[in-house]
Design a protein around this motif. Structure first.
Motif, PDB file in Angstrom:
ATOM      1  N   ARG A  95       0.837  -1.203   0.000  1.00  0.00           N
ATOM      2  CA  ARG A  95       0.000   0.000   0.000  1.00  0.00           C
ATOM      3  C   ARG A  95       0.874   1.256   0.000  1.00  0.00           C
ATOM      4  O   ARG A  95       0.503   2.292   0.503  1.00  0.00           O
ATOM      5  N   LEU A  96       2.057   1.148  -0.583  1.00  0.00           N
ATOM      6  CA  LEU A  96       2.971   2.274  -0.601  1.00  0.00           C
ATOM      7  C   LEU A  96       2.558   3.299  -1.657  1.00  0.00           C
ATOM      8  O   LEU A  96       2.526   4.491  -1.381  1.00  0.00           O
ATOM      9  N   ALA A  97       2.231   2.854  -2.847  1.00  0.00           N
ATOM     10  CA  ALA A  97       1.875   3.788  -3.917  1.00  0.00           C
ATOM     11  C   ALA A  97       0.534   4.454  -3.657  1.00  0.00           C
ATOM     12  O   ALA A  97       0.332   5.611  -4.002  1.00  0.00           O
ATOM     13  N   PHE A  98      -0.389   3.736  -3.053  1.00  0.00           N
ATOM     14  CA  PHE A  98      -1.755   4.235  -2.928  1.00  0.00           C
ATOM     15  C   PHE A  98      -2.259   4.220  -1.491  1.00  0.00           C
ATOM     16  O   PHE A  98      -3.459   4.144  -1.242  1.00  0.00           O
ATOM     17  N   GLN A  99      -1.378   4.327  -0.518  1.00  0.00           N
ATOM     18  CA  GLN A  99      -1.756   4.094   0.869  1.00  0.00           C
ATOM     19  C   GLN A  99      -2.744   5.101   1.445  1.00  0.00           C
ATOM     20  O   GLN A  99      -3.515   4.769   2.332  1.00  0.00           O
ATOM     21  N   PHE A 100      -2.757   6.331   0.989  1.00  0.00           N
ATOM     22  CA  PHE A 100      -3.657   7.335   1.552  1.00  0.00           C
ATOM     23  C   PHE A 100      -4.817   7.660   0.613  1.00  0.00           C
ATOM     24  O   PHE A 100      -5.508   8.662   0.784  1.00  0.00           O
ATOM     25  N   ASP A 101      -5.014   6.822  -0.391  1.00  0.00           N
ATOM     26  CA  ASP A 101      -5.969   7.150  -1.432  1.00  0.00           C
ATOM     27  C   ASP A 101      -7.428   7.020  -1.021  1.00  0.00           C
ATOM     28  O   ASP A 101      -8.287   7.647  -1.630  1.00  0.00           O
ATOM     29  N   LEU A 102      -7.745   6.242  -0.020  1.00  0.00           N
ATOM     30  CA  LEU A 102      -9.145   6.129   0.399  1.00  0.00           C
ATOM     31  C   LEU A 102      -9.638   7.459   0.958  1.00  0.00           C
ATOM     32  O   LEU A 102     -10.630   8.013   0.481  1.00  0.00           O
ATOM     33  N   ALA A 103      -8.945   8.000   1.955  1.00  0.00           N
ATOM     34  CA  ALA A 103      -9.368   9.267   2.569  1.00  0.00           C
ATOM     35  C   ALA A 103      -9.288  10.419   1.579  1.00  0.00           C
ATOM     36  O   ALA A 103     -10.232  11.216   1.457  1.00  0.00           O
ATOM     37  N   LEU A 104      -8.177  10.513   0.841  1.00  0.00           N
ATOM     38  CA  LEU A 104      -8.028  11.609  -0.106  1.00  0.00           C
ATOM     39  C   LEU A 104      -9.012  11.461  -1.263  1.00  0.00           C
ATOM     40  O   LEU A 104      -9.500  12.457  -1.796  1.00  0.00           O
ATOM     41  N   ILE A 131      -8.143  24.485  -3.390  1.00  0.00           N
ATOM     42  CA  ILE A 131      -7.068  23.788  -4.105  1.00  0.00           C
ATOM     43  C   ILE A 131      -5.798  23.805  -3.252  1.00  0.00           C
ATOM     44  O   ILE A 131      -5.056  22.820  -3.203  1.00  0.00           O
ATOM     45  N   GLY A 132      -5.550  24.918  -2.560  1.00  0.00           N
ATOM     46  CA  GLY A 132      -4.385  25.006  -1.684  1.00  0.00           C
ATOM     47  C   GLY A 132      -4.411  23.957  -0.586  1.00  0.00           C
ATOM     48  O   GLY A 132      -3.402  23.306  -0.307  1.00  0.00           O
ATOM     49  N   VAL A 133      -5.582  23.780   0.031  1.00  0.00           N
ATOM     50  CA  VAL A 133      -5.722  22.752   1.075  1.00  0.00           C
ATOM     51  C   VAL A 133      -5.502  21.372   0.463  1.00  0.00           C
ATOM     52  O   VAL A 133      -4.784  20.533   1.029  1.00  0.00           O
ATOM     53  N   PHE A 134      -6.076  21.132  -0.704  1.00  0.00           N
ATOM     54  CA  PHE A 134      -5.920  19.852  -1.390  1.00  0.00           C
ATOM     55  C   PHE A 134      -4.443  19.560  -1.669  1.00  0.00           C
ATOM     56  O   PHE A 134      -3.938  18.475  -1.366  1.00  0.00           O
ATOM     57  N   VAL A 135      -3.734  20.538  -2.241  1.00  0.00           N
ATOM     58  CA  VAL A 135      -2.319  20.360  -2.580  1.00  0.00           C
ATOM     59  C   VAL A 135      -1.479  20.206  -1.309  1.00  0.00           C
ATOM     60  O   VAL A 135      -0.562  19.388  -1.248  1.00  0.00           O
ATOM     61  N   LEU A 136      -1.806  20.980  -0.273  1.00  0.00           N
ATOM     62  CA  LEU A 136      -1.086  20.891   0.999  1.00  0.00           C
ATOM     63  C   LEU A 136      -1.252  19.515   1.643  1.00  0.00           C
ATOM     64  O   LEU A 136      -0.278  18.895   2.074  1.00  0.00           O
ATOM     65  N   VAL A 137      -2.481  19.021   1.684  1.00  0.00           N
ATOM     66  CA  VAL A 137      -2.737  17.693   2.271  1.00  0.00           C
ATOM     67  C   VAL A 137      -2.037  16.613   1.453  1.00  0.00           C
ATOM     68  O   VAL A 137      -1.382  15.727   2.010  1.00  0.00           O
ATOM     69  N   ASP A 138      -2.139  16.695   0.124  1.00  0.00           N
ATOM     70  CA  ASP A 138      -1.483  15.703  -0.726  1.00  0.00           C
ATOM     71  C   ASP A 138       0.028  15.743  -0.527  1.00  0.00           C
ATOM     72  O   ASP A 138       0.686  14.706  -0.446  1.00  0.00           O
ATOM     73  N   GLY A 139       0.593  16.940  -0.413  1.00  0.00           N
ATOM     74  CA  GLY A 139       2.029  17.079  -0.169  1.00  0.00           C
ATOM     75  C   GLY A 139       2.444  16.500   1.170  1.00  0.00           C
ATOM     76  O   GLY A 139       3.473  15.818   1.283  1.00  0.00           O
ATOM     77  N   ALA A 140       1.650  16.770   2.202  1.00  0.00           N
ATOM     78  CA  ALA A 140       1.957  16.233   3.533  1.00  0.00           C
ATOM     79  C   ALA A 140       1.903  14.705   3.524  1.00  0.00           C
ATOM     80  O   ALA A 140       2.756  14.043   4.144  1.00  0.00           O
ATOM     81  N   LEU A 141       0.927  14.141   2.820  1.00  0.00           N
ATOM     82  CA  LEU A 141       0.843  12.685   2.730  1.00  0.00           C
ATOM     83  C   LEU A 141       2.030  12.114   1.945  1.00  0.00           C
ATOM     84  O   LEU A 141       2.522  11.029   2.256  1.00  0.00           O
ATOM     85  N   LYS A 142       2.507  12.858   0.947  1.00  0.00           N
ATOM     86  CA  LYS A 142       3.683  12.405   0.199  1.00  0.00           C
ATOM     87  C   LYS A 142       4.931  12.446   1.076  1.00  0.00           C
ATOM     88  O   LYS A 142       5.820  11.608   0.936  1.00  0.00           O
ATOM     89  N   ILE A 143       5.015  13.417   1.978  1.00  0.00           N
ATOM     90  CA  ILE A 143       6.147  13.450   2.912  1.00  0.00           C
ATOM     91  C   ILE A 143       6.134  12.200   3.778  1.00  0.00           C
ATOM     92  O   ILE A 143       7.165  11.561   3.990  1.00  0.00           O
ATOM     93  N   GLN A 144       4.953  11.813   4.247  1.00  0.00           N
ATOM     94  CA  GLN A 144       4.847  10.583   5.029  1.00  0.00           C
ATOM     95  C   GLN A 144       5.181   9.366   4.165  1.00  0.00           C
ATOM     96  O   GLN A 144       5.858   8.440   4.625  1.00  0.00           O
ATOM     97  N   THR A 145       4.749   9.369   2.907  1.00  0.00           N
ATOM     98  CA  THR A 145       5.067   8.276   1.996  1.00  0.00           C
ATOM     99  C   THR A 145       6.567   8.160   1.790  1.00  0.00           C
ATOM    100  O   THR A 145       7.111   7.053   1.686  1.00  0.00           O
ATOM    101  N   SER A 146       7.268   9.310   1.751  1.00  0.00           N
ATOM    102  CA  SER A 146       8.725   9.267   1.574  1.00  0.00           C
ATOM    103  C   SER A 146       9.391   8.548   2.751  1.00  0.00           C
ATOM    104  O   SER A 146      10.348   7.790   2.562  1.00  0.00           O
ATOM    105  N   HIS A 147       8.882   8.778   3.949  1.00  0.00           N
ATOM    106  CA  HIS A 147       9.417   8.088   5.129  1.00  0.00           C
ATOM    107  C   HIS A 147       9.191   6.577   5.010  1.00  0.00           C
ATOM    108  O   HIS A 147      10.103   5.776   5.265  1.00  0.00           O
TER     109      HIS A 147
END
Length: 192
Positions: A62-71, A97-113
């Motif tokens: 679930r690395l590529a799509f791990q946060f996709d349900l909520a988002l 759109i800013g909130v959307f991009v910010l949340v997606d970016g934050a989730l990508k930071i977690q994905t990087s970890h």
């Protein structure tokens, strides 16, 4: 075509649409806010639907799509609201759109970890894209620019950055998963 491949290519296609929309926002920044709302609403709804489909793919970690349900749920709801109320939402669309991009970016930071923990060599690339998305999202929310045209250009840049980030992460993690050559198996207890 298996479910994972379908999800991967759908995800790449909607991310490419985000890039195209971003280019159009940059090329035509003075376009009607209502027209932009319809375009963004449709794009976000499709993006959410793809996220929901992707979540149920057979990505073992679930690395590529791990946060996709909520988002995905958030995106579909936000997209439908934008389509139903474009006049009211046009004023706050950059913030949405800013909130959307910010949340997606934050989730990508977690994905990087998580990618680093799984041993992906280029986990830092996911981190860099995530940080850039967060910066673009914050700029859209705070709106430090004068004029609607500058805001539309930033919106375009944000969509392009998010689209590129999504394509790169999806392709990279899918390649990693394919390289590992995992076997799906079911285990059953053996009764003596």
């Amino acid at each position: 075509m298996d479910y994972f491949k379908c999800a991967k290519w759908s995800y790449i296609a909607i991310s490419a649409a985000m890039i195209i929309a971003g280019i159009l926002f940059i090329a035509f920044p003075s376009t009607s806010a209502v027209a932009i709302c319809y375009a963004v609403g449709i794009l976000i709804t499709l993006f959410g639907a793809i996220k929901l489909i992707s979540y149920f793919s057979n990505d073992m970690f679930r690395l590529a799509f791990q946060f996709d349900l909520a988002l995905g749920i958030f995106s579909v709801v936000a997209g439908v609201l934008i389509i139903l109320h474009p006049g009211n939402i046009a004023v706050v669309m950059p913030v949405i759109i800013g909130v959307f991009v910010l949340v997606d970016g934050a989730l990508k930071i977690q994905t990087s970890h998580d990618a680093r923990l799984f041993g992906l060599v280029y986990w830092w690339g996911i981190l860099v894209f995530g940080i850039l998305s967060c910066i673009c999202g914050l700029l859209l929310i705070l709106n430090p620019f004068e004029g609607a045209s500058a805001l539309m250009i930033l919106l375009g840049i944000s969509l392009i950055a998010d689209g590129i980030q999504n394509i790169w992460i999806t392709a990279y993690t899918a390649k990693f998963i394919k390289k590992k050559d995992y076997i799906d198996a079911e285990f059953h207890d053996i009764d003596d």
